[in-house]
Design a protein around this motif. Sequence first.
Motif, mmCIF file in Angstrom:
data_model
loop_
_atom_site.group_PDB
_atom_site.id
_atom_site.type_symbol
_atom_site.label_atom_id
_atom_site.label_comp_id
_atom_site.label_asym_id
_atom_site.label_seq_id
_atom_site.Cartn_x
_atom_site.Cartn_y
_atom_site.Cartn_z
ATOM 1 N N GLU A 85 0.915 -1.051 -0.071
ATOM 2 C CA GLU A 85 -0.064 0.210 0.062
ATOM 3 C C GLU A 85 0.773 1.484 -0.103
ATOM 4 N N GLN A 86 0.536 2.075 -0.801
ATOM 5 C CA GLN A 86 1.352 3.422 -1.064
ATOM 6 C C GLN A 86 0.476 4.584 -0.880
ATOM 7 N N ALA A 87 1.034 5.891 -0.643
ATOM 8 C CA ALA A 87 0.287 6.895 -0.624
ATOM 9 C C ALA A 87 -0.252 7.723 -1.796
ATOM 10 N N TYR A 88 0.479 7.371 -2.923
ATOM 11 C CA TYR A 88 0.116 7.956 -4.235
ATOM 12 C C TYR A 88 -0.233 6.715 -5.053
ATOM 13 N N PRO A 89 -0.894 6.780 -6.230
ATOM 14 C CA PRO A 89 -1.316 5.862 -7.224
ATOM 15 C C PRO A 89 -0.152 5.155 -7.762
ATOM 16 N N VAL A 90 0.931 6.209 -8.122
ATOM 17 C CA VAL A 90 2.106 5.718 -9.089
ATOM 18 C C VAL A 90 3.193 6.348 -8.233
ATOM 19 N N ARG A 116 4.812 15.521 -14.497
ATOM 20 C CA ARG A 116 4.208 16.343 -13.368
ATOM 21 C C ARG A 116 2.860 16.700 -13.785
ATOM 22 N N LEU A 117 2.927 17.563 -14.995
ATOM 23 C CA LEU A 117 1.694 18.253 -15.417
ATOM 24 C C LEU A 117 0.582 17.304 -16.042
ATOM 25 N N ASN A 118 0.785 16.272 -16.569
ATOM 26 C CA ASN A 118 -0.037 15.485 -16.919
ATOM 27 C C ASN A 118 -0.581 14.187 -16.235
ATOM 28 N N LYS A 119 0.183 13.702 -15.202
ATOM 29 C CA LYS A 119 -0.192 12.508 -14.614
ATOM 30 C C LYS A 119 -1.702 12.651 -13.953
ATOM 31 N N GLN A 120 -2.033 13.663 -13.424
ATOM 32 C CA GLN A 120 -3.413 13.926 -12.708
ATOM 33 C C GLN A 120 -4.330 13.633 -13.485
ATOM 34 N N THR A 121 -4.499 14.299 -14.690
ATOM 35 C CA THR A 121 -5.781 13.894 -15.649
ATOM 36 C C THR A 121 -5.670 12.612 -16.428
ATOM 37 N N LEU A 122 -4.315 12.118 -16.925
ATOM 38 C CA LEU A 122 -4.264 11.209 -17.733
ATOM 39 C C LEU A 122 -3.975 9.725 -17.225
ATOM 40 N N LEU A 123 -3.600 9.631 -15.769
ATOM 41 C CA LEU A 123 -3.191 8.471 -15.132
ATOM 42 C C LEU A 123 -4.006 8.386 -13.742
ATOM 43 N N TYR A 124 -3.732 9.277 -12.904
ATOM 44 C CA TYR A 124 -4.161 9.002 -11.488
ATOM 45 C C TYR A 124 -5.727 8.997 -11.434
ATOM 46 N N GLN A 125 -6.461 9.457 -12.270
ATOM 47 C CA GLN A 125 -8.032 9.287 -12.174
ATOM 48 C C GLN A 125 -8.331 8.161 -12.378
ATOM 49 N N GLN A 126 -8.000 7.407 -13.535
ATOM 50 C CA GLN A 126 -8.070 6.059 -14.078
ATOM 51 C C GLN A 126 -7.580 5.126 -12.977
ATOM 52 N N LEU A 127 -6.504 5.135 -12.344
ATOM 53 C CA LEU A 127 -5.972 4.270 -11.559
ATOM 54 C C LEU A 127 -6.816 4.448 -9.985
ATOM 55 N N THR A 128 -7.234 5.539 -9.770
ATOM 56 C CA THR A 128 -7.747 5.699 -8.356
ATOM 57 C C THR A 128 -9.261 5.044 -8.767
ATOM 58 N N GLY A 129 -9.935 5.195 -9.756
ATOM 59 C CA GLY A 129 -11.322 4.658 -10.200
ATOM 60 C C GLY A 129 -11.134 3.269 -10.190
ATOM 61 N N ALA A 130 -10.083 2.532 -10.455
ATOM 62 C CA ALA A 130 -9.925 1.178 -10.572
ATOM 63 C C ALA A 130 -9.324 0.620 -9.282
ATOM 64 N N ASP A 131 -8.937 1.666 -8.344
ATOM 65 C CA ASP A 131 -8.432 1.241 -7.098
ATOM 66 C C ASP A 131 -7.115 0.588 -7.518
ATOM 67 N N LYS A 132 -6.380 0.842 -8.024
ATOM 68 C CA LYS A 132 -5.004 0.166 -8.445
ATOM 69 C C LYS A 132 -3.726 1.174 -8.130
ATOM 70 N N ARG A 133 -2.814 0.453 -7.609
ATOM 71 C CA ARG A 133 -1.522 1.200 -7.415
ATOM 72 C C ARG A 133 -0.110 0.426 -8.116
ATOM 73 N N LEU A 176 1.205 8.078 -20.918
ATOM 74 C CA LEU A 176 0.168 7.813 -19.979
ATOM 75 C C LEU A 176 -1.078 7.364 -20.300
ATOM 76 N N ASN A 177 -1.510 7.650 -21.364
ATOM 77 C CA ASN A 177 -2.942 7.180 -21.914
ATOM 78 C C ASN A 177 -2.669 5.684 -22.186
ATOM 79 N N GLN A 178 -1.618 5.288 -22.819
ATOM 80 C CA GLN A 178 -1.501 3.740 -22.993
ATOM 81 C C GLN A 178 -1.286 2.959 -21.768
ATOM 82 N N LEU A 179 -0.570 3.613 -20.957
ATOM 83 C CA LEU A 179 -0.455 2.788 -19.324
ATOM 84 C C LEU A 179 -1.602 2.870 -18.851
ATOM 85 N N ALA A 180 -2.512 3.934 -18.590
ATOM 86 C CA ALA A 180 -3.678 4.067 -17.895
ATOM 87 C C ALA A 180 -4.629 2.615 -18.504
#
Length: 127
Positions: free
Chosen positions: A41-46, A75-92, A118-122
């Motif tokens: 378990e970690q504090a951030y999704p990535v 740093r500028l793109n992680k929130q919209t392109l990656l973090y939202q999808q990972l948080t929604g799927a509850d994955k780290r 980032l889109n491909q990774l998400a």
Amino acid sequence: MHTFKKEERLCNKRFIDGLFHSGSSFLCYPFRVSWQLAPAEQAYPVQVLFSVGKKRYKRAVDRNLLKRLMREAYRLNKQTLLYQQLTGADKRILLSIGYIGKELADYAFIEKKMQKLLNQLAGEATK
């Protein structure tokens, strides 16, 4: 909002070894991406690691410049392109982004490719 804290960096040697030995990887030129679902378990999704090869870029100035550009684009793109999808799927995940391009790229090119990456990774990580 657009921060890149110490906790988001991948520093644990055991996690890094596991990432390169048993993680999945894909190419999104000029980047080579290795990723793996995080075991703890970690504090951030990535947790992310940036690298530029010494073999291709002999001068530390060039390697540092490329890493700085990569970190900024991430740093500028992680929130919209990656973090939202990972948080929604509850994955780290643990992530390594290596620069394998043959020439020094400008920021606009690196940012465009980072968004694609980032889109491909998400997509792959939330399957």
